[in-house]
Enzyme design. Structure first.
Site, PDB file in Angstrom:
ATOM      1  N   VAL A 108      45.708  95.019  38.308  1.00 52.13           N
ATOM      2  CA  VAL A 108      46.385  94.398  39.442  1.00 52.13           C
ATOM      3  C   VAL A 108      45.911  92.966  39.577  1.00 52.13           C
ATOM      4  CG1 VAL A 108      46.687  94.469  41.940  1.00 52.13           C
ATOM      5  CG2 VAL A 108      46.528  96.603  40.635  1.00 52.13           C
ATOM      6  N   LYS A 109      46.881  92.064  39.768  1.00 47.48           N
ATOM      7  CA  LYS A 109      46.511  90.685  39.983  1.00 47.48           C
ATOM      8  C   LYS A 109      46.996  90.249  41.356  1.00 47.48           C
ATOM      9  CE  LYS A 109      47.633  86.031  38.837  1.00 47.48           C
ATOM     10  NZ  LYS A 109      48.803  85.223  38.557  1.00 47.48           N
ATOM     11  N   VAL A 110      46.062  89.756  42.157  1.00 43.13           N
ATOM     12  CA  VAL A 110      46.436  89.204  43.463  1.00 43.13           C
ATOM     13  C   VAL A 110      45.831  87.807  43.605  1.00 43.13           C
ATOM     14  CG1 VAL A 110      46.710  91.417  44.653  1.00 43.13           C
ATOM     15  CG2 VAL A 110      44.448  90.357  44.513  1.00 43.13           C
ATOM     16  N   TYR A 154      52.402  89.632  44.731  1.00 44.52           N
ATOM     17  CA  TYR A 154      52.369  88.426  45.568  1.00 44.52           C
ATOM     18  C   TYR A 154      53.252  88.597  46.787  1.00 44.52           C
ATOM     19  CZ  TYR A 154      50.471  85.759  41.563  1.00 44.52           C
ATOM     20  OH  TYR A 154      49.704  85.277  40.543  1.00 44.52           O
ATOM     21  N   VAL A 206      50.289  94.329  36.988  1.00 46.79           N
ATOM     22  CA  VAL A 206      51.203  93.940  38.068  1.00 46.79           C
ATOM     23  C   VAL A 206      50.648  92.748  38.850  1.00 46.79           C
ATOM     24  CG1 VAL A 206      52.275  94.665  40.234  1.00 46.79           C
ATOM     25  CG2 VAL A 206      52.213  96.228  38.283  1.00 46.79           C
TER      26      VAL A 206
END
Lengths: 319, 319, 319, 319, 319
Positions: free
Chosen positions: E203-205, E171, E168
């Site tokens: 998780v990508k932030v 953003y 996911v």
């Protein structure tokens, strides 16, 4: 199977054999069969603009069978139309030409400013009518883009699963886009890329104009700084090359629409640019069926000859 | 099977045998059976305008069975009504007349300016009630056109798959359309074409007026420049011909509505124009069931005689 | 099976035997069983108006089992309530009284001006709880009429297919309707007709007032010109007759609601008008469960006696 | 099986044995097991208010396993959390404590004024994770109440069919409700009743304040005239009694939330009122997991002792 | 299987073996295989920003196969792209690198201010293309958050059931969020937590900035009072640690995006902070594919060496 078609099918490696078969049927049919070039006859103007505006100039066109015959006799690769028009000839002309079922359509009466076509046919309709592909129109830039992309994905997924090909009309329109933006080179290139990303096998866009939309400043800067070194925006061949490059570096079939009826010389100039810029062909509606049968046959013949690389001198009605 | 019906069924070649059978049932029933002409009795005014406005003039009409009997006795080809009214007589009159289930309906109380009927019945309802067709109303031009076209497509696809016929009421209304636009010749022709493109087998439109809507300038120009050379807009026969031509060049069954009650002479004039202009018949509601039984039988008899080409002199109540 | 019930069931000929069975169960239960008249106890006010406003006057009503007992002991034909209240007694009182599951409900807290209840139960719920029917409220005139009619159709289709009966509360409200319009004779008649057209087996409307809404001018004219010759609008018996006539000429079961608590004499006057005007009974909620048990039993007994045609003199609390 | 639990299960007669089994699992687990009283640990604040606001005060709480352990060690009846947090420990702590999967959640970032949580988990998720119940938050009074009630019904129907219990957080909020209305006695009573009507097995509301909302004048009048004779609004025990009465006369399990962290004395006072007013327990989140482990164990122990009727003197941090 | 990967897989205990297998495939592939660190190549900028803005700087990137090769040759753990781009190479590169199908995408042309991507691919697409995971972008804070969270849940549930992993992109954007809020430490921490709660495996932030958003005053107070005692907001390592802590105390794989192209020294500084702060790696798109092949290979090599803890001195183009 010619080398050209074999090469094109390779770009679609991984698609179902049924889909490859239907792509091959379209590529191998008609006067341009096997060359890797395509001319498709689309007749959805009756739905989109009304019958009189579409057919009064050449009243034979009120009969849906006329267009089947025109597509067959002129040697088009395929014939595309909405559900009702296809149903009106699908049995009579079964097996005579690859069919593309336009599964969504807009109308003029509602005059909606946020364009989004209604879904008017299904993959099952396409299968029962013997079609090779579904056709879908989307309007990138419209506030309703989400619905259009999601519907396209669902229909395309179902079509691919059933061994059909997917043809996408990608026409930026609506939202913040001004009229001029709609045919800007950068916007057309983006439109072609979006259709490819959404999984289209054949992409149809408008002929790109020598104009860069400044809607997105970052993009404008890129064109100003980088693109113009490689792409002469003023040169239609370069513009076509830029658009086909944006379509997975030329590995997706991109064809161009003729737009509203105009002088034949102008059309032929565009065809040459498409041909020389790496485009794969044309989708020509009003410019063909709104002139009498003989003129239409002659006109489409000239277009195909141009794609065949013949030195065409007989010209069209403006010649 | 008469030649006329055989010819008409050919236009629908490719449709399921079940659908052809049901079309034939409608075409072969009643006084006009086998002629290729149709008169259909529709009674959805109770739903759409309220019971008193619909039935107070002839209170027998409050009973749904009255309309079954009227359609049967007068020799109509079919009887069309909403779910509740059909359910109220489907068992008692089973097999006596082809039924058309109106699957969507509007109401007057909400006074919605963006018209879009509610879907009030299903294809399964039509099948369990022994119907030959579903009937569907759409309002081209309404901002809600997408929902209406998509619902029509889904219901029509299901109906065709189940061997039923599809009858579409196509009434331009809402959005930018002014009252006068709704019966303009060009708008009615467009409405008929849209229903055909959406796959309707039988199309119902209003009787076209001698007026061209200027809503779309391109279209207006076409009518001004081209159509008027061939079609005398002032001539009702020419107008009917223009509308049926817009419906796949006369290869779709187009019938016309009587609209609000009016003088019988006026109605008979319209019927003659429909007959002589290539129309396929009439759908007559209020003009029949709002007069007493004997008058209605006589009136409908006159209408059918006109379609049979008889020299009618007995006239109606205004005669 | 009495002649009256046998006659009523004939009006529903064509419905599934399961549905006829459940209609018969309701018609044959309780003190009015077999007479063709009905009194139903509905208790959804807790959901719609809140628990204190509904039950504080007679706190025994906080317990859902109280209403089961009241409906059973008083000899009602059926008991109607939302999901939670029915679940709270369905096992304990299984088989003791026909149940109607209210499948949609409004609430007061949100104070929505465009009324549209939430769907709060399903046909499967009705089946697992042993119900004879589903109950559904719709608000003709609301801008959300489409959603309400479509949901009703879907639930009713499923209910009928499962052999259940369908009871529709038809309360015009919202949109352009003023408070006074909601109980106008013409609007109530329209509301009853709409429920019939949507396939209801039992229709519940409010007691019609001696008022004609001028919302729709055509309708107003009809009432002014025609109806008043036959129907004395000032006469409640005539008004009831007009409403039941609007409901398929008396061939659908139409019952009337008591509305907010009022003097018993007023209620009994209304009951007599319902009885003498061809109405089929009453649905009485607040007027019964908001008074103590003995008073409620006595009150409902009086109501039923009136429907049985007995010369009632014992009166209610205002007597 | 104790008499208390056996008695409670009777109130849910008619529910599937699977659902009764899961209700019994919750009622029989932990320090209060078998007493008919419950303390549940809910941890969805990370989702709803963000991780730092929830866990920075006691950073061990960043690890979802901490809350499993806290619920188990403190002897809670059940642990409730959103999907991700439950997944993070469901295997490790399988079978150690009844789990409630919160299937919808709000977030703070969007700051929506018309509250409606997103559905973030399914009944299938609850089953695969070994849960005893689903938990659902609704906001009566919100303009989006229809969506929330309909989603709740659908999820609850599926859950019950799968043998799970249904826990509903009923928090009036949004629309015309002012902050003060949200905890008004009448509004809280209505909220509890709505959850019961929607089929909840366990209802969670906020502790009711000594305030009557005047939002609905009829309701206000009832409280002013009738309720105050029986219920001392100023007395918290009476308020709790009024709320549990509104929940099917005490035949549904109603528990109360602790709300934001506050002095322990205040909390214990509320617990005593819940206990003495016929409430079934507490759901305590921030007040427990935002203090250190030992303090939390002690605090929850005190709470449970109060429910067990012990004479508690050791107090909490404010003692 | 290394200890690091074995340890990470334990955090996902309870997930299907198929999902664990696909997580292991991603963790074990490429230069960082087995270390528990990841570098992923994502190429969806063509869809999101247009082809020229994405690929004109390094025109080889117009060909989707270029990115497959880049991801494979540079030793990335996985390659992520939209449907069309993946389809264009999935057969040719089958089995050479773990694939992540981006199942939703935004576009620039519509310039929507309430961001919500269109769903452009399905779990079935991911399976037929041989992917290990689906990738999904959500924008916490957008008014459309409900639709995004609900779609994510449905797709994730289906993916997990089919044995895929779920990545996911979280953003925060839209609604009340100002540009500066989007990378605020507290907002990024919340975004990471939300993705975990929604069941994401990876998780990508964005890389968090040294800024605390004051959007929510309670949260701001927490940071001001508590967090700053433990977390030096000015220190990037502390910020990364805070974000990974917010992601279930470091028990979920959190990776960070490179954002727009910038000086390599800056990138390497960020990588070191990610590595030393407990982050699991990077997802690097524009910063890699917008430079020439050799430079990109060198650059990605440096990034991976940093994650391997090597003392990197060769630097990038700004070195």
């Amino acid at each position: 199977m010619t080398d050209q078609v074999r090469e094109i099918l390779k770009w679609y490696a991984g698609q179902n054999p049924g889909t490859l078969t239907n792509l091959a049927r379209i590529l191998n049919h008609g006067k341009l069969g096997g060359t890797g070039k395509l001319v498709i006859l689309p007749v959805d103007q009756g739905f989109e603009h009304g019958p009189a505006r579409s057919f009064a100039k050449n009243p034979d066109g009120y009969d849906p069978r006329y267009h089947y015959r025109l597509a067959i006799e002129s040697g088009c690769n395929a014939y595309a139309a909405p559900l009702g028009a296809l149903e009106a000839g699908a049995a009579e002309f079964a097996g005579e030409i690859p069919l593309i079922l336009k599964v969504n359509n807009n109308e003029l009466l509602s005059g909606s400013t946020d364009p989004c076509p209604a879904i008017t046919a299904s993959v099952d309709d396409a299968l029962r009518l013997g079609c090779c592909a579904i056709g879908y129109t989307m309007y990138p830039g419209s506030p309703l883009f989400r619905a259009m992309y999601e519907n396209l994905h669902q229909l395309a997924e179902e079509a691919k699963s059933a061994g059909l090909a997917v043809v996408v009309w990608s026409y930026p329109r609506g939202g913040k886009l001004e009229k001029e933006d709609e045919t800007s080179l950068n916007v057309i290139a983006y439109a072609a890329h979006l259709a490819c990303q959404l999984g289209a096998h054949i992409v149809k866009v408008k002929f790109p104009a020598a104009h860069i939309s400044a809607l997105d400043k970052e993009t404008y800067k890129i064109y100003d700084e980088i693109i113009n070194q490689h792409v002469k925006v003023a040169n239609p061949i370069d513009r076509i090359r830029h658009v086909t490059t944006a379509a997975f570096n030329g590995r997706r079939i991109v064809i161009f629409s003729g737009g509203p009826a105009k002088g034949d010389d102008k059309v032929f100039e565009e065809i040459k640019a498409i041909r020389d810029g790496g485009g794969f062909g044309s989708i020509i509606g009003r410019n063909s069926f709104q002139r009498p049968w003989n003129k239409a046959i002659e006109f489409l013949g000239t277009v195909m000859d141009l794609y065949l690389g013949k030195n065409v001198e007989r010209g069209g009605e403006n010649a």
